[in-house]
Each structure stands twice: as structure tokens, then as C-alpha cells.
Scaffold this motif. Sequence first.
Motif, mmCIF file in Angstrom:
data_model
loop_
_atom_site.group_PDB
_atom_site.id
_atom_site.type_symbol
_atom_site.label_atom_id
_atom_site.label_comp_id
_atom_site.label_asym_id
_atom_site.label_seq_id
_atom_site.Cartn_x
_atom_site.Cartn_y
_atom_site.Cartn_z
ATOM 1 N N ARG A 35 -19.211 24.209 -3.139
ATOM 2 C CA ARG A 35 -20.402 23.408 -3.446
ATOM 3 C C ARG A 35 -20.552 23.219 -4.952
ATOM 4 N NH1 ARG A 35 -25.436 24.394 -5.292
ATOM 5 N NH2 ARG A 35 -27.075 22.918 -4.694
ATOM 6 N N ALA A 36 -20.400 24.299 -5.710
ATOM 7 C CA ALA A 36 -20.518 24.201 -7.166
ATOM 8 C C ALA A 36 -19.462 23.257 -7.724
ATOM 9 C CB ALA A 36 -20.396 25.583 -7.794
ATOM 10 N N ALA A 37 -18.253 23.348 -7.179
ATOM 11 C CA ALA A 37 -17.174 22.480 -7.643
ATOM 12 C C ALA A 37 -17.509 21.013 -7.423
ATOM 13 C CB ALA A 37 -15.870 22.835 -6.935
ATOM 14 N N SER A 38 -18.095 20.698 -6.273
ATOM 15 C CA SER A 38 -18.414 19.302 -5.971
ATOM 16 C C SER A 38 -19.456 18.746 -6.938
ATOM 17 C CB SER A 38 -18.917 19.173 -4.526
ATOM 18 O OG SER A 38 -20.185 19.793 -4.365
ATOM 19 N N LEU A 39 -20.353 19.602 -7.408
ATOM 20 C CA LEU A 39 -21.365 19.164 -8.367
ATOM 21 C C LEU A 39 -20.794 19.077 -9.783
ATOM 22 C CD1 LEU A 39 -24.361 21.337 -7.088
ATOM 23 C CD2 LEU A 39 -24.051 18.873 -6.768
ATOM 24 N N LEU A 40 -20.071 20.102 -10.186
ATOM 25 C CA LEU A 40 -19.576 20.150 -11.561
ATOM 26 C C LEU A 40 -18.451 19.160 -11.812
ATOM 27 C CD1 LEU A 40 -19.649 23.995 -12.225
ATOM 28 C CD2 LEU A 40 -21.316 22.262 -12.931
ATOM 29 N N ALA A 41 -17.713 18.793 -10.775
ATOM 30 C CA ALA A 41 -16.637 17.816 -10.954
ATOM 31 C C ALA A 41 -17.177 16.485 -11.461
ATOM 32 C CB ALA A 41 -15.878 17.612 -9.642
ATOM 33 N N SER A 42 -18.411 16.161 -11.077
ATOM 34 C CA SER A 42 -19.007 14.893 -11.515
ATOM 35 C C SER A 42 -19.271 14.856 -13.019
ATOM 36 C CB SER A 42 -20.314 14.639 -10.756
ATOM 37 O OG SER A 42 -21.297 15.600 -11.112
ATOM 38 N N LEU A 43 -19.270 16.033 -13.662
ATOM 39 C CA LEU A 43 -19.460 16.094 -15.112
ATOM 40 C C LEU A 43 -18.165 15.813 -15.870
ATOM 41 C CD1 LEU A 43 -21.729 19.280 -15.408
ATOM 42 C CD2 LEU A 43 -22.423 16.872 -15.292
ATOM 43 N N ARG A 44 -17.059 15.698 -15.153
ATOM 44 C CA ARG A 44 -15.748 15.393 -15.712
ATOM 45 C C ARG A 44 -15.322 16.416 -16.770
ATOM 46 N NH1 ARG A 44 -15.962 8.740 -16.253
ATOM 47 N NH2 ARG A 44 -16.384 8.350 -14.028
ATOM 48 N N PRO A 45 -15.169 17.667 -16.364
ATOM 49 C CA PRO A 45 -14.703 18.677 -17.322
ATOM 50 C C PRO A 45 -13.307 18.351 -17.826
ATOM 51 C CG PRO A 45 -14.627 19.525 -15.069
ATOM 52 C CD PRO A 45 -15.357 18.220 -15.007
ATOM 53 N N SER A 49 -10.673 27.885 -9.309
ATOM 54 C CA SER A 49 -9.642 27.112 -8.613
ATOM 55 C C SER A 49 -10.246 26.033 -7.713
ATOM 56 C CB SER A 49 -8.748 28.042 -7.793
ATOM 57 O OG SER A 49 -8.039 28.928 -8.644
ATOM 58 N N ALA A 50 -11.426 26.306 -7.162
ATOM 59 C CA ALA A 50 -12.093 25.288 -6.337
ATOM 60 C C ALA A 50 -12.415 24.050 -7.171
ATOM 61 C CB ALA A 50 -13.366 25.867 -5.725
ATOM 62 N N LEU A 51 -12.843 24.243 -8.407
ATOM 63 C CA LEU A 51 -13.117 23.120 -9.297
ATOM 64 C C LEU A 51 -11.822 22.452 -9.749
ATOM 65 C CD1 LEU A 51 -15.115 21.434 -10.957
ATOM 66 C CD2 LEU A 51 -15.008 23.210 -12.735
ATOM 67 N N ALA A 52 -10.803 23.247 -9.997
ATOM 68 C CA ALA A 52 -9.521 22.689 -10.433
ATOM 69 C C ALA A 52 -8.933 21.760 -9.378
ATOM 70 C CB ALA A 52 -8.555 23.821 -10.748
ATOM 71 N N ARG A 53 -9.086 22.124 -8.108
ATOM 72 C CA ARG A 53 -8.525 21.280 -7.037
ATOM 73 C C ARG A 53 -9.174 19.905 -7.012
ATOM 74 N NH1 ARG A 53 -8.350 26.363 -4.353
ATOM 75 N NH2 ARG A 53 -10.419 26.072 -3.438
#
Length: 211
Positions: free
Chosen positions: A39-49, A65-69
Amino acid sequence: MSRRMVCLRHGQTLWNVEQRFQGHTDIGLDEVGVAQAARAASLLASLRPTVIVSSDLRRAHDTASALARLTGLDVFVDKDLRERGGGAWEGLTREEIKAGWPVEYEAWEAPGGEVVTDVADRVAEAMTRWSGRLDDDGLLVVVSHGAATRLGIARLLGLPQELWSVLGSLGNCSWSVLEEGRRGWRLLEHNAGTLPEPVSSDDSPAVTADG
């Protein structure tokens, strides 16, 4: 544009639920923690790290790793982002610690554990080191631990030690957002991502919601 940093705490573990001091013990995420990380990854990905760096402990690295994917980024690993070492307290519950070491419990200083200022220094230095890799408009995601993250942020903001407790602890898979200005880093958000709820963490009882 200015450089930004998101400081994300790892997802839930069984020891979080049991209120056991984790420290450097390498505990993995439980099922809830895996879902929290997604869930956190789905939100933070929108910030385009642009850069993701994680503690070397599994609970943090698996969260990163969840965000990296989702972003296609690699996860860099930095041991300096580890949680505060708990010495003799690792694996013990709050009740066991209080019963066995009442004086040390009040000071939250574990026998054989890390000194709080040492943790603040190493985490803040790691944050500074990795933020130095960013472009002017870059976003760094630092995936670490409850006490380590709070202490690192406090040091990075230049707060005197007697005021470190004004920063509350982070919930599992909650994050803080910092932005670099002309006078250094400033805190934009703290413990974001969830509504306030009881926090089970290795952090001091003075700053945790259930302390």
C-alpha cells in the motif's frame, strides 16, 4: 525545485505485534506488513522517487523492494540505517524489560545497546550522504526503522537532544517528508500515511503512543 527526502518505516512484524525489542535482530515482515508495504509503495510511487536506499535488515529491505518493483529503481543498502541496537533487550517485551531493568527502562538505555546520540549521528550522516546523490529536483526514499528514523530526522533538523521527544514515533509503513532549503532540511510531514494509532516500536516509551 528543491531536493526532498521521504523517510519510510518498515512494515509490521510479529515482534512489533508482540511488542518485542527488535534492534539489530533480522526479523521479516508478517502478512500485514507485506500488505502495508504494498500500500505504501502504491502511494509513494506517485511521487516519482529517484533514489531508494534501505537498511540492510530484511524488514526494511523488503519494504523498500515493494516500492522498487513499482518504480523500476534499484534498492541501495546502507548498514548505517539499521535500527538502534538493543543489546540485552533484543527479543524481550516491554514488560520483561521493565521488570528486569527498571532503572534502565526509565532512561531507555539497554545494557550493551547503542547510545541514542550515536544512532542519531550515524543515521543523519547516512541520510546526508545519500541525499547528496540527488539532482536538484530529486526525491530520495530512505527505508529504515522507527527509532532510527526519528533520531536521524531530529539530528538532521538540528534539534537539541532535550527536544528530540517532540517528534513522535512512526507507525509501520508511515513516513516523514523533508525538504532541503537554503538553511538546511525542514520537516514537511511526519508520520503520514495513516491516521494516528497506537505505535509498537523499539523507540523510547516517552515518544510512542502506547508508552
